[in-house]
Each structure stands twice: as C-alpha cells, then as structure tokens.
Motif scaffolding. Sequence first.
Motif, mmCIF file in Angstrom:
data_model
loop_
_atom_site.group_PDB
_atom_site.id
_atom_site.type_symbol
_atom_site.label_atom_id
_atom_site.label_comp_id
_atom_site.label_asym_id
_atom_site.label_seq_id
_atom_site.Cartn_x
_atom_site.Cartn_y
_atom_site.Cartn_z
ATOM 1 N N GLN A 126 0.819 -1.218 0.000
ATOM 2 C CA GLN A 126 0.000 0.000 0.000
ATOM 3 C C GLN A 126 0.853 1.268 0.000
ATOM 4 N N GLU A 127 2.160 1.128 0.192
ATOM 5 C CA GLU A 127 3.031 2.301 0.256
ATOM 6 C C GLU A 127 4.350 1.996 -0.468
ATOM 7 N N ASP A 168 -0.428 3.333 -3.605
ATOM 8 C CA ASP A 168 -1.008 2.068 -3.133
ATOM 9 C C ASP A 168 -1.101 1.112 -4.319
ATOM 10 N N SER A 221 -1.992 -2.178 -4.069
ATOM 11 C CA SER A 221 -2.768 -3.375 -3.737
ATOM 12 C C SER A 221 -3.795 -3.688 -4.812
#
Length: 503
Positions: A125-126, A148, A150
């Motif tokens: 996500q980062e 992000d 994901s």
Amino acid sequence: MARTMRKSSYFNTTVLLVLAVLALQLGSCSSDTDAFSDPNTANTPPDVTPEASPEDSPEDTPEDTPEETPEETPETPVVSIDPEITEFRFSTADNEGLVTDIMGTLDKDNKTIHVELNPYSVAIQELTPTITLSSEATVSPESKTVQDFSSEITYTVTSENGTIVTYTIVPSLSGNICKSNLQESGPILVSANNQRIENLYIKTSNQHGIEINNFSGVVITNCIIEYTGAYTGIKFANADNLTIDNCSITYTNAPSSGPLPDSTRNCIEGIESQNLVITNVKVTDGSTGISLNQCDDSILTYIEGHNMRGPYPRGQFVQYDKCIGGLLENFSVINDRNIAWTEDNISIYKSAGQQIKKGLIVGNNSPTGVGVLFEDQNTEGARGGFGGLVEDVDFLEMGNGVVSSVEGSKNVTFTRIRAKQIICGDLGQNRGVPTSNSLIFAAFGTAEGTGANKIVDCIVYNSCNPTNIVWPEHNFELIDYRDDIDFEPREPIALQFTCSSDD
C-alpha cells in the motif's frame, strides 16, 4: 607494359595542358580551372593563369538577367511519437523490505505494466516506483511518488506536444495469497488471446469457475476458485500456451466422505491444448485434480492434491489421456482413505513419454487402482509411441498396486521408487480388498519378453505380501530393488492460501 602505360599517360597530360593554356589565351568560353589542381601539372609555369570566362564576368552580365535564388531545402516532416514509459521498477533504495529490485513487465500494445509483489515481504500500500520515460515526456503521478499498489493504478504520460497516453499498472500478488487480499468475483469466460485473470477470489455454483475456448496465451495467476454443482474449476479447450500459477481450486460441496454425484467435477480439465504450464497449484475434493486430454508437452510443477473424489472412471490426482510427453515434478497427493474415492492416483492412458518425478503419493482405496499406471500405449487412438519414466517418487498406503506398465505399454523405467505401508486387507469405505493381492510392480498384458521395462534402485519395505513384488518378471529387462531398508518419506508440498485475516 606498365612503363609504356605510364609514358602514354604523361604525354597525353602534357598535350592537354598546352591546349588548355592556348585556349585560355584566345579567350575560350570554357572554364578549365580544375586542370590546374591536377597533381600531374606540377611543372606548369606559375605565371600562367586562366582568364575569367564570360559567364563569370560581371561586365558581360546583362542588367535584366534575374539573379538566381538558391533552391529551398524542403523541411523534414515532424513525426509524432507517442510518449512512453520505457521502464518501471521498485528499487531497494526507495522501498523498505525489498531485497532485490522488482522490474515491471511492459506490454506496449495494451499499455499495461505487470509487477509481481509479495504483500508479506513489503507494504504494497506504500510503494515508491521509479519510472523512466521517453524523451521530453512527463508522467502523473510523478516518478518516486508513494502509491497504493494493492490494486490496479493508472499513470498518465504526456509528450511535449500534448499527446497523452495512459498506462495501467497491474499488480500480481505472489507468496501467501488468501481470500482477504483478493477481489471477489463470479465466474470468468475468457474472451481474448493473452488475457490475464489475476488476484481474484472466484465463487460459482452455476458455471465453470474459469472457461477458455479457442484462445491462446491466457494467464491465470493468484486466484482462489471455489466451485460446486456439475461444473469444473478451470475448463479449457484449444488453449495453447496457457499458464495457471499460484492458484487454489476446491470443490466446495463434497460429502463428508465418498464420491461426488458424478465424474465430471474436475478441478482442472483441458483438451487439445499444447505447452501448458501449471505451477504452484492446489487441487482439493474434485472428481479428478488435473485431467488432460490430447495436451502435449505440458509442464506441471509444485502441485498439491487432497482427497480426489471420483467416482469411476475419475478419481485421479493427474490423468494424461492421449497426450504426448509432459513433466510432473515436485508434487504430492494425500488421500484420506476414509474420505477420498480414488482410482489410479496418476493415470497415463494411451499416452507416452511422460516423466513423473520427485513426488509423494499417499492413500489409494480402489480395489483396481494403482499409484502410477501406464496403460494401452499400443491401442487405437494412442499417441506418442511407448515409454515413460517414474523417478524419485514415494508411495504409502497403496492397495492394489504401486506402479504398472500394462496392456500393451512398454519401455517404462521405474527409478528410485520407494514403497511401504502396503495394504492387503480392507481398503476403506467398504470398497473391498485389492484384486492383485497387493502387487508392487506390474507389467502384464504384453507379449512375453517384449515389455523392456526396468526397475532401477528401488525400495519396497515391509510389504504385507512379500511374495508378490514383481509380476510377470519376463516383461522387465532389469529388476533391481531392496526390501530390507526403511526410509523417511518425502515431505508433502504445502502451498499456503490462508491468512489470519480470513478467520
């Protein structure tokens, strides 16, 4: 002859120079200035200079003659080139937890970039990407901006002249995938070559989980498929170069024990598809785990199976039907004999050239089924000729047989086969006792002395019927096994498709 040629050249040059000087002195209209740059005129007197020709004399140029203007060179047309992302990566210098850089795979035609990410080793996500662009292009969001990943994300690339191209970043989640980090989905019907199906939790009761007909190059990755009804988890036909990777496929409505209602509910079923790659795949409670018909040169690696449910003629972990070649390597199937309903654990029917390597097979409760069977290599419809290999495979809790090359099959080699805990009595679920009296190696159904099968460096430990190991011996050209040494079985394949967040 060479001297004569040089003399002739010098004489001709001298005559030409004299004539040229005379012509100039007489006001010739021709311009022969080039003659004075000839190295052969080095002896010409230096005070001899050519007179200007009338064309070069400004006094003789008529006033009304228009001046010549130089021709303009046509401008080179400007070719418009779409702006591009030329490289997309996640660098270890910018992303904590990465041990090596992750390079994106660019698909320029579809303007997509595929990246494989393990959510258990890095915070997806980062993540900070490094993006390289074509000349004079810019991108939004900018390179080295935390995003992000994901799920899919888009980047807009703009050229200097304002042309805009959009790229989609498609993350594939590797490692320990599970329901909670996948997108829920219904059944999928493939509609294009090279289509990718990934990061999905597919549930279906009224269609096949994924169906492919007449499309090649399809990729199925990072998926959990739960299916029920008279359907298949993944079903394909004429789907060359298919890849199935990192997937779990389960029939979810199996009874607590015994067979399924019919034999059509396979986890994976394919026909007439070449060059398949199936890896890191778990199959559970299907009629058969992986069923391949006329699928040549398939590669199956790291396959985990549990409780194949039949009924007859299904009940296999893997079946090859009229297939040429193929590799099954690094695999295990664990059948609880009080739950599963097996036939041959691995069936090689009217097929040849298969290599079965580095595996563990536990549990067979069929009174007629064996661990690995080569059968009918010379009957109508058979493909591939003769032969095959089973190597470094351990067998436990077999009843009717361990390995066989029968009914016209031959030239099969069994190398470093290990078997123990063979069953002579009741096989479970009232299926009876083994019809072969618990034979280990079989090669019947072929004319005497023509089998040419081999038993090489094998172990049979503590068999329940020690007088029934090899039959008939005349169809083995080499018999080499020991029965006085125990062994520790291979570890089963254990692929992870659960997370604590699923509870």
